[in-house]
Write an enzyme that holds these catalytic residues in place. Structure first.
Site, PDB file in Angstrom:
ATOM      1  N   ASN A  38       4.642 -95.823 -29.795  1.00 34.92           N
ATOM      2  CA  ASN A  38       4.117 -94.468 -29.618  1.00 34.92           C
ATOM      3  C   ASN A  38       3.034 -94.256 -30.675  1.00 34.92           C
ATOM      4  O   ASN A  38       3.335 -94.080 -31.852  1.00 34.92           O
ATOM      5  CB  ASN A  38       5.269 -93.460 -29.787  1.00 34.92           C
ATOM      6  CG  ASN A  38       4.798 -92.028 -29.676  1.00 34.92           C
ATOM      7  OD1 ASN A  38       3.632 -91.762 -29.371  1.00 34.92           O
ATOM      8  ND2 ASN A  38       5.694 -91.089 -29.930  1.00 34.92           N
TER       9      ASN A  38
ATOM     10  N   LYS B 241       1.063 -91.815 -31.026  1.00 30.87           N
ATOM     11  CA  LYS B 241       0.905 -90.396 -31.405  1.00 30.87           C
ATOM     12  C   LYS B 241      -0.589 -90.028 -31.454  1.00 30.87           C
ATOM     13  O   LYS B 241      -1.367 -90.562 -30.672  1.00 30.87           O
ATOM     14  CB  LYS B 241       1.644 -90.108 -32.716  1.00 30.87           C
ATOM     15  CG  LYS B 241       3.110 -90.571 -32.637  1.00 30.87           C
ATOM     16  CD  LYS B 241       3.964 -90.109 -33.783  1.00 30.87           C
ATOM     17  CE  LYS B 241       5.389 -90.642 -33.613  1.00 30.87           C
ATOM     18  NZ  LYS B 241       6.300 -90.191 -34.651  1.00 30.87           N
TER      19      LYS B 241
ATOM     20  N   HIS C  68       9.937 -85.590 -26.975  1.00 32.48           N
ATOM     21  CA  HIS C  68       9.826 -86.093 -28.348  1.00 32.48           C
ATOM     22  C   HIS C  68      10.057 -84.930 -29.323  1.00 32.48           C
ATOM     23  O   HIS C  68       9.622 -83.807 -29.069  1.00 32.48           O
ATOM     24  CB  HIS C  68       8.447 -86.719 -28.581  1.00 32.48           C
ATOM     25  CG  HIS C  68       8.393 -87.515 -29.841  1.00 32.48           C
ATOM     26  ND1 HIS C  68       8.267 -86.924 -31.084  1.00 32.48           N
ATOM     27  CD2 HIS C  68       8.491 -88.851 -30.075  1.00 32.48           C
ATOM     28  CE1 HIS C  68       8.283 -87.859 -32.015  1.00 32.48           C
ATOM     29  NE2 HIS C  68       8.417 -89.044 -31.432  1.00 32.48           N
TER      30      HIS C  68
ATOM     31  N   GLU D 240       8.674 -84.118 -31.957  1.00 32.02           N
ATOM     32  CA  GLU D 240       7.442 -83.447 -32.397  1.00 32.02           C
ATOM     33  C   GLU D 240       6.991 -82.420 -31.347  1.00 32.02           C
ATOM     34  O   GLU D 240       6.480 -81.355 -31.686  1.00 32.02           O
ATOM     35  CB  GLU D 240       6.350 -84.492 -32.677  1.00 32.02           C
ATOM     36  CG  GLU D 240       6.645 -85.232 -33.977  1.00 32.02           C
ATOM     37  CD  GLU D 240       6.131 -86.660 -34.033  1.00 32.02           C
ATOM     38  OE1 GLU D 240       5.278 -87.036 -33.213  1.00 32.02           O
ATOM     39  OE2 GLU D 240       6.609 -87.417 -34.907  1.00 32.02           O
TER      40      GLU D 240
ATOM     41  N   GLU E 183      16.275 -90.689 -31.133  1.00 32.92           N
ATOM     42  CA  GLU E 183      15.403 -90.629 -32.307  1.00 32.92           C
ATOM     43  C   GLU E 183      15.906 -89.542 -33.255  1.00 32.92           C
ATOM     44  O   GLU E 183      15.570 -88.359 -33.086  1.00 32.92           O
ATOM     45  CB  GLU E 183      13.959 -90.301 -31.878  1.00 32.92           C
ATOM     46  CG  GLU E 183      13.319 -91.351 -31.007  1.00 32.92           C
ATOM     47  CD  GLU E 183      11.806 -91.364 -31.156  1.00 32.92           C
ATOM     48  OE1 GLU E 183      11.253 -92.440 -31.434  1.00 32.92           O
ATOM     49  OE2 GLU E 183      11.165 -90.300 -31.032  1.00 32.92           O
TER      50      GLU E 183
ATOM     51  N   GLY F 218       9.226 -91.119 -39.208  1.00 31.19           N
ATOM     52  CA  GLY F 218       8.112 -91.052 -40.148  1.00 31.19           C
ATOM     53  C   GLY F 218       8.531 -90.891 -41.598  1.00 31.19           C
ATOM     54  O   GLY F 218       7.703 -90.607 -42.456  1.00 31.19           O
TER      55      GLY F 218
ATOM     56  N   SER G 236      11.525 -94.882 -38.011  1.00 33.85           N
ATOM     57  CA  SER G 236      11.250 -95.809 -39.123  1.00 33.85           C
ATOM     58  C   SER G 236      11.653 -97.245 -38.803  1.00 33.85           C
ATOM     59  O   SER G 236      12.136 -97.963 -39.693  1.00 33.85           O
ATOM     60  CB  SER G 236      11.914 -95.314 -40.407  1.00 33.85           C
ATOM     61  OG  SER G 236      11.343 -94.080 -40.798  1.00 33.85           O
TER      62      SER G 236
HETATM   63  P1  13P Z   1       8.218 -93.757 -36.809  1.00 35.29           P
HETATM   64  O1  13P Z   1       8.504 -95.163 -36.316  1.00 35.29           O
HETATM   65  O2  13P Z   1       6.883 -93.598 -37.419  1.00 35.29           O
HETATM   66  O3  13P Z   1       9.341 -93.241 -37.641  1.00 35.29           O
HETATM   67  O4  13P Z   1       8.175 -92.822 -35.489  1.00 35.29           O
HETATM   68  C1  13P Z   1       9.170 -92.929 -34.551  1.00 35.29           C
HETATM   69  C2  13P Z   1       8.790 -92.130 -33.374  1.00 35.29           C
HETATM   70  O5  13P Z   1       8.671 -90.924 -33.447  1.00 35.29           O
HETATM   71  C3  13P Z   1       8.522 -92.843 -32.119  1.00 35.29           C
HETATM   72  O6  13P Z   1       8.392 -91.962 -31.055  1.00 35.29           O
END
Ligand code: 13P
Length: 249
Positions: free
Chosen positions: A9, A11, A94, A96, A166, A172, A212
């Site tokens: 992803n 982003k 997601h 976010e 997740e 992150g 992560s």
């Molecule tokens: P990270 O791998 O940067 O923690 O992000 C995970 C994520 O949100 C994948 O959709």
């Protein structure tokens, strides 16, 4: 046998040139993958990345889609628009999107419903916050996230469903959930899917982990019996770390 999936992803990262270079590098570094591989570039570059990856095993997935089919909805992108450039998969829910863009269960349920009606493949993200885990209510949170959305729909194409666990506190942050924590929640999700859809069909739904993921923690997590792959954020922005994660499954 359940599908094994690694998805990157991206982003809101990478411009046009960076996006096409990244997908080309991934293809060059690994000509034949041992699992299904997806990448999710930003909307403007879906078509180009698709064209660059069309001769490879890599599939391209959208990071989001509207819950409406067309109309005066400035800034939105519909399922038909995605389909017109041969994008057949989308990430829904997601954390976010939930937190920063206010997507609630009602919106997510509509998105899921529209996707299944239109035969889109869905990567549906669920996961608890740090506060919820500290209170020890992560299992209930996961159950409610599923009950209020996916489980409330009558027509779900289970063959087009991937669940992504997740934990918000791991996204992150550099702090991944450890393999015991991941296995415990994935097993819980699998039991909930079994109860809702029956064992035979739900046993085939892949449940992947995100938060992560890195080359040095991925194989431990992928070795868990109920983990079918990963949704990778930061580490998918570099072709070598992404390929190393793919190779660790
Ligand atoms: P990270 O791998 O940067 O923690 O992000 C995970 C994520 O949100 C994948 O959709």
């Amino acid at each position: 046998m359940r599908r094994k999936i690694i998805a990157g992803n991206w982003k809101m990262n990478k411009d046009l040139k960076e996006s096409t270079s990244l997908v080309q590098e991934i293809i060059q570094k690994n000509k034949s993958f041992n699992c299904e591989v997806y990448v999710a570039p930003a909307f403007p570059f879906l078509n180009e990345v698709s064209l660059f990856s069309s001769s490879s095993q890599i599939k391209v997935i959208a990071q989001n889609v509207s819950n409406k089919s067309s109309g005066a909805l400035t800034g939105e992108v519909s399922i038909d628009m995605l389909k017109s450039i041969n994008i057949e998969s989308v990430i829904i829910g997601h954390s976010e999107r939930r937190k920063l863009f206010g997507e609630d269960d009602i919106t997510l349920k509509m998105k899921l419903e529209n996707c299944f009606k239109n035969n889109m493949e869905v990567f549906f993200c669920i996961g608890e916050t740090l506060d919820m885990r500290e209170k020890g209510i992560q299992n209930d949170v996961i159950e409610n996230q599923l009950k209020n959305t996916l489980f409330d729909l009558n027509n779900v194409n289970l063959e087009k469903l991937v669940i992504a666990y997740e934990p918000v506190w791991a996204i992150g942050t550099g702090v991944n959930a450890n393999s015991d924590q991941v296995q415990e929640i994935h097993c819980h999700i699998r039991n909930l899917l079994n109860l809702r859809y029956g064992k035979e069909s739900s046993d085939l739904i892949p449940i992947i982990y995100g938060g992560s993921l890195k080359p040095d923690n991925s194989s431990n997590i992928f070795n868990c019996s109920d983990v079918d792959g990963g949704l990778v954020g930061g580490a998918s922005l570099n072709s070598q770390t992404f390929v190393d994660i793919i190779n660790s499954i």
